[in-house]
Write a protein that holds these residues in place. Structure first.
Motif: not given
Length: 304
Positions: A85-92
């Motif tokens: 799994i790749l979890a990608i994004g900003s502050s969350t």
């Protein structure tokens, strides 16, 4: 197993954390004919279930719009093969506001899936940059797809764009490009839309950005998890309202908020891959089948 790329001012080594969850088999919890769109008022949720270990998350209607069968994820889970799994994004995604690195939602989700399916190894890659807009994340997303070669991508997107006066059409095009890039690799994708918080200054504009994520996912056959709808539900029905779900700044999540987000994501993704026929026609948020009920406690953490 996890690989954390939390690009903040200091590097943090993630240590194993004890399991915070109890998995109970429950039939019918959270079943409903339909769930609300993110920008609509939420309906009353199913009664919350108490836990001796501490306060739990408010029960809620399904927040995952199943626009795709999540075929690769289903295949990995059904065969016991490792799930990357790749979890990608900003502050969350970075876990800003959390009391400890392992209290962010991606690693909590990893532990939940491995607890529910002990024979499955989840290889979680966390790539979060606080304050990042979609244009900045998109550059990293396209790089990480080649490096990580994920089976499932969790792309948390849109809050900073709505707050930073990014043009709506430009934001739509960025999300469309990101979705196309992920789907071209054969990976499954779940878009995680914007957060809800009490002091949104321009709610009409903000909710148009929420709608853009939903619309792109529907048209391009990518699943969309309505974090906006989930957090509105917390505001209405969670013990203590939204405040316990947020960190001290009133914007980022607390550990309890991260735990509840991870639990909802894990439960609904696992329900969807177990029942591929849930991938109904576009624009339909489908109800979850009977699935494991995850009781979440707020003991020992805080972040968003």
């Amino acid at each position: 197993m996890h690989n954390v790329s939390r690009l903040t001012s200091a590097a943090v080594r993630y240590a194993p954390a004890r399991l915070w969850y109890t998995l109970l088999v429950a039939a019918g919890l959270l079943l409903s004919p339909a769930a609300p769109r993110a920008q609509e008022d939420v309906r009353s949720p199913s009664p919350a279930v108490s836990s001796e270990a501490g306060p739990i998350c408010a029960a809620h209607q399904p927040m995952l719009k199943v626009n795709d069968t999540l075929e690769r994820t289903a295949e990995r889970l059904s065969t016991g093969a490792p799930l990357t799994i790749l979890a990608i994004g900003s502050s969350t995604t970075a876990g800003v506001g959390a009391s400890a690195p392992g209290a962010g939602y991606p690693l909590q989700l990893e532990r939940l899936v491995e607890a529910a399916l002990p024979d499955t190894e989840v290889r979680m890659h966390v790539s979060g940059v606080g304050g990042e807009t979609a244009a900045q994340t998109l550059v990293r997303l396209e790089q990480q797809l080649a490096i990580v070669q994920p089976d499932l991508v969790l792309w948390q997107v849109g809050t900073n764009d709505a707050l930073a006066d990014v043009h709506e059409d430009a934001f739509r095009q960025l999300v469309e490009r990101g979705v196309a890039s992920v789907l071209a690799t054969g990976a499954d994708l779940v878009l995680i839309d914007q957060q809800f918080y009490p002091t949104i200054s321009r709610p009409a504009r903000y909710e148009r950005f929420v709608s853009i994520v939903d619309d792109v996912g529907t048209r391009m056959k990518a699943c969309v998890f309505s974090r906006y709808g989930l957090m509105k539900t917390w505001a209405l029905h969670a013990p203590g309202g939204l405040r316990p779900m947020l960190a001290a700044d009133g914007f980022h999540m607390s550990d309890r908020g991260y735990a509840c987000l991870a639990g909802s994501l894990a439960r609904e993704i696992m329900a969807a891959v177990r029942t591929p026929e849930l991938a109904a026609g576009p624009g339909t948020r489908t109800a979850s089948p009977p699935a494991s009920q995850i009781l979440l406690t707020a003991g020992g953490a805080s972040g968003f």
